[in-house]
Motif scaffolding. Structure first.
Motif, mmCIF file in Angstrom:
data_model
loop_
_atom_site.group_PDB
_atom_site.id
_atom_site.type_symbol
_atom_site.label_atom_id
_atom_site.label_comp_id
_atom_site.label_asym_id
_atom_site.label_seq_id
_atom_site.Cartn_x
_atom_site.Cartn_y
_atom_site.Cartn_z
ATOM 1 N N MET A 80 -2.811 -6.728 -74.868
ATOM 2 C CA MET A 80 -1.874 -7.296 -73.911
ATOM 3 C C MET A 80 -2.137 -6.681 -72.547
ATOM 4 S SD MET A 80 2.087 -7.960 -74.285
ATOM 5 C CE MET A 80 2.193 -9.621 -73.735
ATOM 6 N N LYS A 81 -2.133 -7.494 -71.555
ATOM 7 C CA LYS A 81 -2.488 -7.057 -70.212
ATOM 8 C C LYS A 81 -1.359 -6.304 -69.512
ATOM 9 C CE LYS A 81 -2.531 -10.132 -66.245
ATOM 10 N NZ LYS A 81 -3.063 -11.256 -65.600
ATOM 11 N N HIS A 82 -0.112 -6.634 -69.803
ATOM 12 C CA HIS A 82 1.027 -5.965 -69.160
ATOM 13 C C HIS A 82 1.687 -4.999 -70.144
ATOM 14 C CE1 HIS A 82 0.792 -8.701 -65.785
ATOM 15 N NE2 HIS A 82 0.787 -9.714 -66.628
ATOM 16 N N ARG A 83 2.046 -3.847 -69.661
ATOM 17 C CA ARG A 83 2.747 -2.852 -70.491
ATOM 18 C C ARG A 83 4.248 -3.013 -70.229
ATOM 19 N NH1 ARG A 83 0.208 2.752 -69.147
ATOM 20 N NH2 ARG A 83 1.002 2.150 -67.126
ATOM 21 N N LEU A 84 4.815 -4.084 -70.745
ATOM 22 C CA LEU A 84 6.192 -4.455 -70.400
ATOM 23 C C LEU A 84 7.217 -3.409 -70.801
ATOM 24 C CD1 LEU A 84 6.108 -8.277 -71.205
ATOM 25 C CD2 LEU A 84 5.871 -7.151 -68.985
ATOM 26 N N ILE A 85 7.111 -2.855 -71.987
ATOM 27 C CA ILE A 85 8.094 -1.856 -72.441
ATOM 28 C C ILE A 85 8.027 -0.631 -71.532
ATOM 29 C CG2 ILE A 85 8.819 -0.358 -74.337
ATOM 30 C CD1 ILE A 85 9.254 -3.382 -74.836
ATOM 31 N N TYR A 86 6.815 -0.143 -71.291
ATOM 32 C CA TYR A 86 6.653 1.010 -70.402
ATOM 33 C C TYR A 86 7.212 0.706 -69.011
ATOM 34 C CZ TYR A 86 4.513 4.126 -67.042
ATOM 35 O OH TYR A 86 4.322 4.982 -65.999
ATOM 36 N N LEU A 87 6.838 -0.440 -68.442
ATOM 37 C CA LEU A 87 7.280 -0.793 -67.091
ATOM 38 C C LEU A 87 8.796 -0.958 -67.023
ATOM 39 C CD1 LEU A 87 4.453 -3.323 -66.132
ATOM 40 C CD2 LEU A 87 4.796 -1.001 -65.215
ATOM 41 N N LEU A 88 9.367 -1.568 -68.050
ATOM 42 C CA LEU A 88 10.814 -1.749 -68.086
ATOM 43 C C LEU A 88 11.528 -0.399 -68.166
ATOM 44 C CD1 LEU A 88 13.100 -3.870 -68.205
ATOM 45 C CD2 LEU A 88 12.843 -3.849 -70.686
ATOM 46 N N ASN A 89 11.075 0.476 -69.060
ATOM 47 C CA ASN A 89 11.697 1.792 -69.206
ATOM 48 C C ASN A 89 11.511 2.655 -67.964
ATOM 49 O OD1 ASN A 89 12.845 1.473 -71.762
ATOM 50 N ND2 ASN A 89 10.922 1.973 -72.765
ATOM 51 N N SER A 90 10.304 2.668 -67.432
ATOM 52 C CA SER A 90 10.022 3.467 -66.245
ATOM 53 C C SER A 90 10.840 2.962 -65.053
ATOM 54 C CB SER A 90 8.527 3.402 -65.926
ATOM 55 O OG SER A 90 8.244 4.083 -64.732
ATOM 56 N N GLY A 91 10.872 1.658 -64.884
ATOM 57 C CA GLY A 91 11.658 1.077 -63.789
ATOM 58 C C GLY A 91 13.136 1.380 -63.935
ATOM 59 N N GLN A 92 13.641 1.314 -65.160
ATOM 60 C CA GLN A 92 15.058 1.608 -65.390
ATOM 61 C C GLN A 92 15.366 3.058 -65.056
ATOM 62 O OE1 GLN A 92 16.695 3.603 -67.920
ATOM 63 N NE2 GLN A 92 18.671 2.982 -67.129
ATOM 64 N N ARG A 93 14.498 3.977 -65.475
ATOM 65 C CA ARG A 93 14.730 5.396 -65.173
ATOM 66 C C ARG A 93 14.707 5.657 -63.673
ATOM 67 N NH1 ARG A 93 11.462 5.956 -69.707
ATOM 68 N NH2 ARG A 93 9.615 6.327 -68.428
ATOM 69 N N ARG A 94 13.763 5.058 -62.968
ATOM 70 C CA ARG A 94 13.686 5.254 -61.522
ATOM 71 C C ARG A 94 14.896 4.653 -60.820
ATOM 72 N NH1 ARG A 94 7.730 5.600 -59.357
ATOM 73 N NH2 ARG A 94 6.780 6.644 -61.138
ATOM 74 N N LEU A 95 15.302 3.477 -61.258
ATOM 75 C CA LEU A 95 16.488 2.853 -60.679
ATOM 76 C C LEU A 95 17.726 3.701 -60.966
ATOM 77 C CD1 LEU A 95 17.638 0.394 -59.179
ATOM 78 C CD2 LEU A 95 17.826 -0.749 -61.388
ATOM 79 N N GLN A 96 17.811 4.238 -62.171
ATOM 80 C CA GLN A 96 18.936 5.096 -62.538
ATOM 81 C C GLN A 96 18.979 6.340 -61.646
ATOM 82 O OE1 GLN A 96 21.147 4.128 -64.869
ATOM 83 N NE2 GLN A 96 22.429 5.859 -64.423
ATOM 84 N N ARG A 97 17.829 6.963 -61.431
ATOM 85 C CA ARG A 97 17.790 8.148 -60.548
ATOM 86 C C ARG A 97 18.200 7.785 -59.130
ATOM 87 N NH1 ARG A 97 13.097 9.503 -63.719
ATOM 88 N NH2 ARG A 97 11.730 8.609 -62.155
ATOM 89 N N TRP A 98 17.759 6.628 -58.648
ATOM 90 C CA TRP A 98 18.110 6.183 -57.296
ATOM 91 C C TRP A 98 19.617 5.968 -57.190
ATOM 92 C CZ3 TRP A 98 19.941 1.814 -54.647
ATOM 93 C CH2 TRP A 98 19.663 1.786 -53.276
ATOM 94 N N THR A 99 20.194 5.311 -58.209
ATOM 95 C CA THR A 99 21.641 5.075 -58.165
ATOM 96 C C THR A 99 22.414 6.375 -58.321
ATOM 97 O OG1 THR A 99 21.722 4.495 -60.516
ATOM 98 C CG2 THR A 99 21.515 2.678 -58.960
ATOM 99 N N GLN A 100 21.900 7.319 -59.122
ATOM 100 C CA GLN A 100 22.569 8.614 -59.262
ATOM 101 C C GLN A 100 22.571 9.360 -57.929
ATOM 102 O OE1 GLN A 100 24.235 7.801 -62.002
ATOM 103 N NE2 GLN A 100 24.226 9.968 -62.443
ATOM 104 N N ALA A 101 21.487 9.264 -57.174
ATOM 105 C CA ALA A 101 21.450 9.902 -55.851
ATOM 106 C C ALA A 101 22.512 9.295 -54.943
ATOM 107 C CB ALA A 101 20.061 9.755 -55.230
ATOM 108 N N ARG A 102 22.738 8.004 -55.070
ATOM 109 C CA ARG A 102 23.777 7.335 -54.273
ATOM 110 C C ARG A 102 25.158 7.838 -54.699
ATOM 111 N NH1 ARG A 102 21.272 5.405 -50.250
ATOM 112 N NH2 ARG A 102 22.963 4.010 -49.808
ATOM 113 N N THR A 103 25.327 8.114 -55.983
ATOM 114 C CA THR A 103 26.595 8.628 -56.489
ATOM 115 C C THR A 103 26.937 9.940 -55.811
ATOM 116 O OG1 THR A 103 26.250 7.567 -58.614
ATOM 117 C CG2 THR A 103 27.827 9.366 -58.566
#
Length: 142
Positions: free
Chosen positions: A1-24
């Motif tokens: 498979m050409k796209h690593r969807l699970i990895y990208l989804l998890n990594s993106g979620q963690r980064r978004l979570q950290r960004w939102t936590q910084a806003r908190t």
């Protein structure tokens, strides 16, 4: 498979979570708390069970979230007048202030998330993410 969807989804979620936590830390609320504020803005006085379903939370998660938000004076929890075993959730004045802060933060976040993508591309992403909810139903947390 050409796209690593699970990895990208998890990594993106963690980064978004950290960004939102910084806003908190800058005076906002957590993303889970913001979700409940947005829900109660349209459904003030909703039963806890309905709020839990809307937020994809089990009873223990919803109870903990409500307790934390009540201790911050963002919501009130009152017994249901028709069913003394159930609780209803209400926004407080402090909760409405936090809601407005969250609304502004969400506008900024959505602009950042969609930057560089056409509306048609975002529609496909939204459709794909929505399909995850159908393909992977909520598991009982009890």
């Amino acid at each position: 498979m050409k796209h690593r969807l699970i990895y990208l989804l998890n990594s993106g979620q963690r980064r978004l979570q950290r960004w939102t936590q910084a806003r908190t830390l800058e005076g906002g609320v957590t993303s889970a708390q913001a979700g409940l504020l947005f829900y109660l803005d349209k459904n003030d006085g909703a039963p806890m069970s309905a709020a839990a379903a809307a937020l994809d939370l089990g009873a223990p998660g919803m109870s903990g979230l409500a307790d934390r938000m009540r201790s911050l004076s963002l919501i009130e929890r009152r017994r249901d007048e028709d069913d003394g075993r159930a609780w209803r959730l209400w926004l407080t004045d402090e909760g409405r202030v936090a809601l407005e802060y969250s609304r502004a933060s969400l506008t900024e976040m959505n602009a950042k998330l969609t930057e560089g993508f056409s509306e048609a591309e975002i529609d496909v992403v939204a459709r794909w993410l929505s399909s995850l909810r159908e393909k992977f139903p909520v598991m009982d947390e009890t």
